[in-house]
Design a protein around this motif. Structure first.
Motif, PDB file in Angstrom:
ATOM      1  N   VAL A 152       4.655   5.776  -1.041  1.00 16.07           N
ATOM      2  CA  VAL A 152       5.719   5.495  -0.071  1.00 16.07           C
ATOM      3  C   VAL A 152       5.282   4.393   0.887  1.00 16.07           C
ATOM      4  O   VAL A 152       6.039   3.455   1.176  1.00 16.07           O
ATOM      5  CB  VAL A 152       6.091   6.767   0.718  1.00 16.07           C
ATOM      6  N   LEU A 153       4.051   4.488   1.371  1.00 15.24           N
ATOM      7  CA  LEU A 153       3.554   3.508   2.333  1.00 15.24           C
ATOM      8  C   LEU A 153       3.371   2.128   1.699  1.00 15.24           C
ATOM      9  O   LEU A 153       3.606   1.107   2.355  1.00 15.24           O
ATOM     10  CB  LEU A 153       2.237   3.987   2.944  1.00 15.24           C
ATOM     11  N   LYS A 154       2.962   2.095   0.457  1.00 12.37           N
ATOM     12  CA  LYS A 154       2.834   0.803  -0.224  1.00 12.37           C
ATOM     13  C   LYS A 154       4.188   0.106  -0.305  1.00 12.37           C
ATOM     14  O   LYS A 154       4.311  -1.088  -0.017  1.00 12.37           O
ATOM     15  CB  LYS A 154       2.255   1.003  -1.631  1.00 12.37           C
ATOM     16  N   VAL A 155       5.198   0.872  -0.701  1.00  7.44           N
ATOM     17  CA  VAL A 155       6.548   0.308  -0.810  1.00  7.44           C
ATOM     18  C   VAL A 155       7.060  -0.105   0.572  1.00  7.44           C
ATOM     19  O   VAL A 155       7.616  -1.199   0.746  1.00  7.44           O
ATOM     20  CB  VAL A 155       7.505   1.329  -1.457  1.00  7.44           C
ATOM     21  N   TYR A 156       6.861   0.766   1.548  1.00  9.50           N
ATOM     22  CA  TYR A 156       7.321   0.496   2.916  1.00  9.50           C
ATOM     23  C   TYR A 156       6.644  -0.753   3.489  1.00  9.50           C
ATOM     24  O   TYR A 156       7.313  -1.638   4.049  1.00  9.50           O
ATOM     25  CB  TYR A 156       7.025   1.708   3.793  1.00  9.50           C
ATOM     26  N   ASN A 157       5.328  -0.831   3.354  1.00 10.37           N
ATOM     27  CA  ASN A 157       4.599  -1.973   3.907  1.00 10.37           C
ATOM     28  C   ASN A 157       4.972  -3.277   3.205  1.00 10.37           C
ATOM     29  O   ASN A 157       5.127  -4.321   3.851  1.00 10.37           O
ATOM     30  CB  ASN A 157       3.090  -1.739   3.801  1.00 10.37           C
TER      31      ASN A 157
ATOM     32  N   VAL B   3       3.988 -11.978  13.429  1.00 15.72           N
ATOM     33  CA  VAL B   3       2.904 -11.014  13.655  1.00 15.72           C
ATOM     34  C   VAL B   3       3.077  -9.793  12.755  1.00 15.72           C
ATOM     35  O   VAL B   3       2.112  -9.296  12.162  1.00 15.72           O
ATOM     36  CB  VAL B   3       2.856 -10.592  15.137  1.00 15.72           C
ATOM     37  N   HIS B   4       4.297  -9.324  12.619  1.00 22.70           N
ATOM     38  CA  HIS B   4       4.542  -8.142  11.792  1.00 22.70           C
ATOM     39  C   HIS B   4       4.346  -8.438  10.304  1.00 22.70           C
ATOM     40  O   HIS B   4       3.950  -7.546   9.547  1.00 22.70           O
ATOM     41  CB  HIS B   4       5.946  -7.596  12.057  1.00 22.70           C
ATOM     42  N   THR B   5       4.614  -9.653   9.892  1.00 23.21           N
ATOM     43  CA  THR B   5       4.341 -10.021   8.500  1.00 23.21           C
ATOM     44  C   THR B   5       2.852  -9.895   8.212  1.00 23.21           C
ATOM     45  O   THR B   5       2.437  -9.314   7.202  1.00 23.21           O
ATOM     46  CB  THR B   5       4.806 -11.464   8.225  1.00 23.21           C
ATOM     47  N   VAL B   6       2.042 -10.428   9.116  1.00 25.33           N
ATOM     48  CA  VAL B   6       0.583 -10.343   8.970  1.00 25.33           C
ATOM     49  C   VAL B   6       0.117  -8.894   9.053  1.00 25.33           C
ATOM     50  O   VAL B   6      -0.702  -8.437   8.244  1.00 25.33           O
ATOM     51  CB  VAL B   6      -0.114 -11.192  10.057  1.00 25.33           C
ATOM     52  N   MET B   7       0.651  -8.164  10.016  1.00 29.50           N
ATOM     53  CA  MET B   7       0.222  -6.784  10.250  1.00 29.50           C
ATOM     54  C   MET B   7       0.531  -5.881   9.059  1.00 29.50           C
ATOM     55  O   MET B   7      -0.339  -5.129   8.593  1.00 29.50           O
ATOM     56  CB  MET B   7       0.912  -6.247  11.505  1.00 29.50           C
ATOM     57  N   TYR B   8       1.752  -5.965   8.558  1.00 23.43           N
ATOM     58  CA  TYR B   8       2.112  -5.096   7.436  1.00 23.43           C
ATOM     59  C   TYR B   8       1.439  -5.542   6.140  1.00 23.43           C
ATOM     60  O   TYR B   8       1.218  -4.722   5.247  1.00 23.43           O
ATOM     61  CB  TYR B   8       3.630  -5.028   7.272  1.00 23.43           C
ATOM     62  N   PHE B   9       1.101  -6.814   6.041  1.00 27.00           N
ATOM     63  CA  PHE B   9       0.331  -7.272   4.882  1.00 27.00           C
ATOM     64  C   PHE B   9      -1.064  -6.651   4.919  1.00 27.00           C
ATOM     65  O   PHE B   9      -1.600  -6.237   3.890  1.00 27.00           O
ATOM     66  CB  PHE B   9       0.235  -8.798   4.875  1.00 27.00           C
ATOM     67  N   TYR B  10      -1.629  -6.567   6.119  1.00 26.45           N
ATOM     68  CA  TYR B  10      -2.921  -5.888   6.275  1.00 26.45           C
ATOM     69  C   TYR B  10      -2.800  -4.415   5.885  1.00 26.45           C
ATOM     70  O   TYR B  10      -3.651  -3.874   5.167  1.00 26.45           O
ATOM     71  CB  TYR B  10      -3.419  -6.010   7.715  1.00 26.45           C
ATOM     72  N   TYR B  11      -1.740  -3.758   6.348  1.00 24.57           N
ATOM     73  CA  TYR B  11      -1.538  -2.348   6.000  1.00 24.57           C
ATOM     74  C   TYR B  11      -1.413  -2.173   4.489  1.00 24.57           C
ATOM     75  O   TYR B  11      -1.942  -1.218   3.911  1.00 24.57           O
ATOM     76  CB  TYR B  11      -0.278  -1.799   6.676  1.00 24.57           C
TER      77      TYR B  11
ATOM     78  N   LEU C 245      -2.629  -4.182   2.112  1.00 25.71           N
ATOM     79  CA  LEU C 245      -3.929  -4.413   1.484  1.00 25.71           C
ATOM     80  C   LEU C 245      -4.883  -3.245   1.711  1.00 25.71           C
ATOM     81  O   LEU C 245      -5.638  -2.865   0.805  1.00 25.71           O
ATOM     82  CB  LEU C 245      -4.554  -5.698   2.034  1.00 25.71           C
ATOM     83  N   SER C 246      -4.843  -2.677   2.919  1.00 25.61           N
ATOM     84  CA  SER C 246      -5.754  -1.570   3.214  1.00 25.61           C
ATOM     85  C   SER C 246      -5.410  -0.328   2.401  1.00 25.61           C
ATOM     86  O   SER C 246      -6.288   0.490   2.109  1.00 25.61           O
ATOM     87  CB  SER C 246      -5.736  -1.246   4.710  1.00 25.61           C
TER      88      SER C 246
ATOM     89  N   ALA D 103     -11.851  -0.104   6.177  1.00 26.67           N
ATOM     90  CA  ALA D 103     -13.098   0.221   6.877  1.00 26.67           C
ATOM     91  C   ALA D 103     -13.700  -0.987   7.586  1.00 26.67           C
ATOM     92  O   ALA D 103     -14.599  -0.836   8.414  1.00 26.67           O
ATOM     93  CB  ALA D 103     -14.111   0.787   5.885  1.00 26.67           C
ATOM     94  N   ASN D 104     -13.203  -2.170   7.270  1.00 28.21           N
ATOM     95  CA  ASN D 104     -13.743  -3.391   7.869  1.00 28.21           C
ATOM     96  C   ASN D 104     -13.052  -3.664   9.201  1.00 28.21           C
ATOM     97  O   ASN D 104     -11.869  -3.994   9.250  1.00 28.21           O
ATOM     98  CB  ASN D 104     -13.526  -4.576   6.917  1.00 28.21           C
ATOM     99  N   ILE D 105     -13.788  -3.539  10.285  1.00 34.75           N
ATOM    100  CA  ILE D 105     -13.204  -3.683  11.621  1.00 34.75           C
ATOM    101  C   ILE D 105     -12.779  -5.123  11.909  1.00 34.75           C
ATOM    102  O   ILE D 105     -11.986  -5.383  12.812  1.00 34.75           O
ATOM    103  CB  ILE D 105     -14.211  -3.184  12.684  1.00 34.75           C
TER     104      ILE D 105
END
Length: 263
Positions: free
Chosen positions: A54-59, A169-177, A179-180, A188-190
Protein backbone atom coordinates in the motif's frame (compact mmCIF):
# COMPACT_ATOMS: atom_id res chain seq x y z
CA UNK A 1 -16.82 33.99 14.09
CA UNK A 2 -20.10 33.63 12.22
CA UNK A 3 -19.57 36.88 10.35
CA UNK A 4 -16.52 35.37 8.68
CA UNK A 5 -18.67 32.51 7.40
CA UNK A 6 -21.03 35.06 5.84
CA UNK A 7 -18.30 36.76 3.82
CA UNK A 8 -18.94 35.97 0.13
CA UNK A 9 -16.67 33.50 -1.61
CA UNK A 10 -13.62 35.19 -3.11
CA UNK A 11 -14.21 33.09 -6.22
CA UNK A 12 -17.85 32.97 -7.38
CA UNK A 13 -17.18 29.50 -8.79
CA UNK A 14 -15.71 27.67 -5.77
CA UNK A 15 -13.44 24.73 -6.45
CA UNK A 16 -13.70 21.22 -5.01
CA UNK A 17 -13.80 21.19 -1.16
CA UNK A 18 -13.93 25.00 -1.02
CA UNK A 19 -17.62 25.69 -1.50
CA UNK A 20 -18.38 25.29 2.20
CA UNK A 21 -16.31 25.06 5.40
CA UNK A 22 -18.03 21.82 6.39
CA UNK A 23 -16.21 19.27 4.19
CA UNK A 24 -12.70 20.29 5.26
CA UNK A 25 -13.81 20.79 8.87
CA UNK A 26 -15.39 17.33 9.09
CA UNK A 27 -12.38 15.74 7.41
CA UNK A 28 -9.97 17.35 9.87
CA UNK A 29 -12.11 16.57 12.92
CA UNK A 30 -12.30 12.92 11.83
CA UNK A 31 -8.55 12.95 11.17
CA UNK A 32 -7.69 14.33 14.61
CA UNK A 33 -10.08 11.98 16.39
CA UNK A 34 -8.61 8.98 14.61
CA UNK A 35 -4.90 9.78 14.91
CA UNK A 36 -5.06 11.07 18.49
CA UNK A 37 -7.63 8.75 20.07
CA UNK A 38 -9.81 6.35 18.10
CA UNK A 39 -7.01 4.90 15.99
CA UNK A 40 -4.99 3.91 19.03
CA UNK A 41 -8.07 2.33 20.60
CA UNK A 42 -8.72 0.43 17.37
CA UNK A 43 -5.12 -0.82 17.26
CA UNK A 44 -4.84 -1.60 20.98
CA UNK A 45 -5.21 -5.37 20.64
CA UNK A 46 -4.10 -5.66 17.05
CA UNK A 47 -0.72 -6.24 15.49
CA UNK A 48 0.67 -3.51 13.22
CA UNK A 49 -0.67 -3.86 9.70
CA UNK A 50 1.74 -4.82 6.96
CA UNK A 51 1.26 -1.93 4.53
CA UNK A 52 4.38 -2.32 2.42
CA UNK A 53 2.53 -2.70 -0.86
CA UNK A 54 0.00 0.00 0.00
CA UNK A 55 2.77 2.42 0.94
CA UNK A 56 4.74 1.72 -2.22
CA UNK A 57 1.70 2.53 -4.34
CA UNK A 58 0.82 5.56 -2.21
CA UNK A 59 4.35 6.99 -2.25
CA UNK A 60 4.76 6.43 -5.98
CA UNK A 61 1.39 8.08 -6.61
CA UNK A 62 2.46 11.07 -4.50
CA UNK A 63 5.71 11.36 -6.47
CA UNK A 64 3.83 11.42 -9.77
CA UNK A 65 1.06 13.71 -8.49
CA UNK A 66 3.40 16.28 -6.96
CA UNK A 67 5.88 16.02 -9.81
CA UNK A 68 3.17 16.65 -12.39
CA UNK A 69 1.77 19.56 -10.39
CA UNK A 70 5.23 21.10 -9.99
CA UNK A 71 5.95 20.66 -13.69
CA UNK A 72 2.72 22.36 -14.74
CA UNK A 73 3.09 25.32 -12.37
CA UNK A 74 6.76 25.75 -13.31
CA UNK A 75 5.87 25.62 -17.01
CA UNK A 76 3.17 28.26 -16.80
CA UNK A 77 5.09 30.56 -14.44
CA UNK A 78 8.56 30.39 -15.96
CA UNK A 79 8.21 29.08 -19.52
CA UNK A 80 4.92 30.59 -20.64
CA UNK A 81 5.29 33.50 -18.21
CA UNK A 82 1.61 34.02 -17.48
CA UNK A 83 2.32 36.03 -14.32
CA UNK A 84 4.54 38.86 -13.15
CA UNK A 85 6.84 37.05 -10.73
CA UNK A 86 7.42 40.25 -8.77
CA UNK A 87 3.74 40.17 -7.84
CA UNK A 88 1.72 37.04 -8.60
CA UNK A 89 -1.92 38.08 -8.38
CA UNK A 90 -5.02 35.97 -8.82
CA UNK A 91 -6.50 36.21 -12.30
CA UNK A 92 -9.73 38.22 -12.55
CA UNK A 93 -13.00 36.55 -13.50
CA UNK A 94 -13.17 36.08 -17.26
CA UNK A 95 -9.41 35.80 -17.75
CA UNK A 96 -8.48 33.19 -20.35
CA UNK A 97 -6.32 31.34 -17.80
CA UNK A 98 -8.80 31.53 -14.91
CA UNK A 99 -10.12 27.99 -15.30
CA UNK A 100 -6.59 26.61 -15.49
CA UNK A 101 -5.81 28.50 -12.29
CA UNK A 102 -8.84 26.92 -10.59
CA UNK A 103 -7.91 23.41 -11.73
CA UNK A 104 -4.34 23.71 -10.45
CA UNK A 105 -5.52 25.19 -7.17
CA UNK A 106 -8.08 22.42 -6.69
CA UNK A 107 -5.40 19.82 -7.41
CA UNK A 108 -3.20 21.29 -4.69
CA UNK A 109 -6.00 21.50 -2.11
CA UNK A 110 -7.02 17.91 -2.82
CA UNK A 111 -3.42 16.79 -2.39
CA UNK A 112 -3.14 18.46 1.02
CA UNK A 113 -6.15 16.41 2.12
CA UNK A 114 -4.60 13.26 0.66
CA UNK A 115 -1.43 13.98 2.67
CA UNK A 116 -3.41 13.29 5.84
CA UNK A 117 -3.13 9.60 4.99
CA UNK A 118 0.51 9.76 6.11
CA UNK A 119 -0.62 9.88 9.73
CA UNK A 120 -3.35 7.29 9.24
CA UNK A 121 -0.69 4.87 8.00
CA UNK A 122 1.45 5.66 11.06
CA UNK A 123 -1.45 4.66 13.30
CA UNK A 124 -2.19 1.45 11.41
CA UNK A 125 1.49 0.49 11.61
CA UNK A 126 1.69 1.55 15.28
CA UNK A 127 4.46 4.02 14.46
CA UNK A 128 3.21 6.35 17.17
CA UNK A 129 6.55 8.06 17.77
CA UNK A 130 6.26 9.63 14.33
CA UNK A 131 2.97 11.30 15.25
CA UNK A 132 4.51 14.45 16.70
CA UNK A 133 3.08 17.91 17.29
CA UNK A 134 5.07 19.15 14.29
CA UNK A 135 3.66 16.42 12.06
CA UNK A 136 0.03 17.01 13.02
CA UNK A 137 0.28 20.81 13.07
CA UNK A 138 1.87 20.83 9.63
CA UNK A 139 -0.80 18.61 8.09
CA UNK A 140 -3.75 20.38 9.71
CA UNK A 141 -2.45 23.84 8.89
CA UNK A 142 -1.67 23.00 5.27
CA UNK A 143 -5.11 21.45 4.75
CA UNK A 144 -7.23 24.05 6.51
CA UNK A 145 -4.96 26.91 5.50
CA UNK A 146 -5.31 25.96 1.84
CA UNK A 147 -9.09 25.95 2.22
CA UNK A 148 -9.18 29.27 4.10
CA UNK A 149 -6.92 30.91 1.54
CA UNK A 150 -9.21 29.73 -1.24
CA UNK A 151 -12.29 30.89 0.65
CA UNK A 152 -11.15 34.42 1.44
CA UNK A 153 -8.51 35.15 -1.21
CA UNK A 154 -9.38 32.99 -4.18
CA UNK A 155 -7.39 30.68 -6.41
CA UNK A 156 -3.87 31.00 -7.72
CA UNK A 157 -2.01 34.25 -7.26
CA UNK A 158 0.63 34.39 -4.54
CA UNK A 159 -0.50 30.88 -3.59
CA UNK A 160 1.32 29.57 -6.68
CA UNK A 161 4.68 30.22 -5.03
CA UNK A 162 3.68 28.03 -2.09
CA UNK A 163 2.36 25.28 -4.34
CA UNK A 164 5.42 25.35 -6.58
CA UNK A 165 7.97 24.88 -3.80
CA UNK A 166 5.83 22.61 -1.66
CA UNK A 167 5.12 20.21 -4.51
CA UNK A 168 8.83 20.06 -5.40
CA UNK A 169 9.77 19.24 -1.81
CA UNK A 170 7.04 16.61 -1.61
CA UNK A 171 8.18 15.02 -4.86
CA UNK A 172 11.65 14.56 -3.36
CA UNK A 173 10.28 13.49 0.02
CA UNK A 174 7.90 10.84 -1.28
CA UNK A 175 10.56 9.57 -3.67
CA UNK A 176 12.75 9.02 -0.62
CA UNK A 177 9.89 7.21 1.12
CA UNK A 178 9.40 5.02 -1.94
CA UNK A 179 13.10 4.17 -2.18
CA UNK A 180 13.34 3.45 1.54
CA UNK A 181 10.46 0.98 1.26
CA UNK A 182 12.23 -0.75 -1.63
CA UNK A 183 15.73 -0.59 -0.17
CA UNK A 184 15.82 -0.77 3.66
CA UNK A 185 19.48 0.30 3.64
CA UNK A 186 18.44 3.76 2.49
CA UNK A 187 16.06 4.09 5.43
CA UNK A 188 18.91 3.37 7.83
CA UNK A 189 21.13 5.99 6.21
CA UNK A 190 20.68 9.25 8.12
CA UNK A 191 22.24 11.22 5.24
CA UNK A 192 19.01 11.08 3.25
CA UNK A 193 16.78 12.02 6.17
CA UNK A 194 18.91 14.99 7.15
CA UNK A 195 18.80 16.53 3.70
CA UNK A 196 15.07 15.96 3.34
CA UNK A 197 14.60 18.14 6.43
CA UNK A 198 17.10 20.71 5.13
CA UNK A 199 15.15 20.85 1.87
CA UNK A 200 11.99 21.61 3.83
CA UNK A 201 13.78 24.35 5.76
CA UNK A 202 15.04 25.88 2.51
CA UNK A 203 11.46 25.89 1.25
CA UNK A 204 10.25 27.89 4.25
CA UNK A 205 13.16 30.33 4.04
CA UNK A 206 12.39 30.95 0.36
CA UNK A 207 8.67 31.45 0.97
CA UNK A 208 9.36 33.79 3.89
CA UNK A 209 11.85 35.77 1.78
CA UNK A 210 9.46 35.95 -1.15
CA UNK A 211 6.62 37.25 1.04
CA UNK A 212 8.96 39.90 2.47
CA UNK A 213 10.05 40.88 -1.03
CA UNK A 214 6.49 41.23 -2.33
CA UNK A 215 5.36 43.17 0.74
CA UNK A 216 8.21 45.67 0.94
CA UNK A 217 9.71 45.80 -2.55
CA UNK A 218 6.61 45.53 -4.75
CA UNK A 219 4.60 48.48 -3.39
CA UNK A 220 1.98 48.39 -6.15
CA UNK A 221 1.25 44.68 -5.75
CA UNK A 222 -2.39 43.82 -5.14
CA UNK A 223 -1.74 40.75 -2.98
CA UNK A 224 -3.46 41.47 0.38
CA UNK A 225 -1.00 42.54 3.04
CA UNK A 226 -2.70 40.32 5.59
CA UNK A 227 -1.97 37.30 3.43
CA UNK A 228 1.68 38.28 3.13
CA UNK A 229 2.02 38.82 6.87
CA UNK A 230 0.39 35.44 7.50
CA UNK A 231 2.81 33.92 5.01
CA UNK A 232 5.73 35.48 6.90
CA UNK A 233 4.41 34.34 10.27
CA UNK A 234 3.88 30.76 9.21
CA UNK A 235 7.22 30.71 7.45
CA UNK A 236 8.88 31.74 10.70
CA UNK A 237 6.86 29.21 12.71
CA UNK A 238 7.76 26.35 10.38
CA UNK A 239 11.42 27.38 10.32
CA UNK A 240 11.42 27.28 14.12
CA UNK A 241 9.61 23.92 14.35
CA UNK A 242 11.55 22.17 11.59
CA UNK A 243 14.79 23.76 12.78
CA UNK A 244 14.16 22.44 16.28
CA UNK A 245 13.44 19.00 14.83
CA UNK A 246 16.66 19.12 12.77
CA UNK A 247 18.79 20.10 15.76
CA UNK A 248 17.24 17.48 18.03
CA UNK A 249 17.43 14.60 15.55
CA UNK A 250 20.60 15.30 13.57
CA UNK A 251 22.92 17.87 15.13
CA UNK A 252 22.79 16.74 18.75
CA UNK A 253 23.29 13.01 17.98
CA UNK A 254 26.18 13.89 15.66
CA UNK A 255 27.82 16.06 18.32
CA UNK A 256 27.28 13.33 20.91
CA UNK A 257 29.05 10.81 18.67
CA UNK A 258 31.98 13.19 18.15
CA UNK A 259 32.29 13.80 21.89
CA UNK A 260 32.11 10.06 22.56
CA UNK A 261 34.98 9.41 20.15
CA UNK A 262 37.09 12.15 21.69
CA UNK A 263 36.55 10.96 25.25
Amino acid sequence: MLRYLRIPQADPNPILLAGSPWPITLILVAYLLFVLKLGKIFMRNRKPYDLKTVLKVYNLFQVMYNGLYFGMVFYYLFIVGICNLHCIESFPEGHERKQLERVLHAAYLLNKVLDLMDTVFFVLRKSYKQITFLHIYHHVFMSFGSYALTRYYGTGGHFNAVGLLNSLVHTVMYFYYFLSSEYPGIRANIWWKKYITLTQLCQFFMLLSYAIYVRFFSPNCGVPRGLLYLNMLQGAVFIYLFGKFYIHNYLRPANAQINAKQS
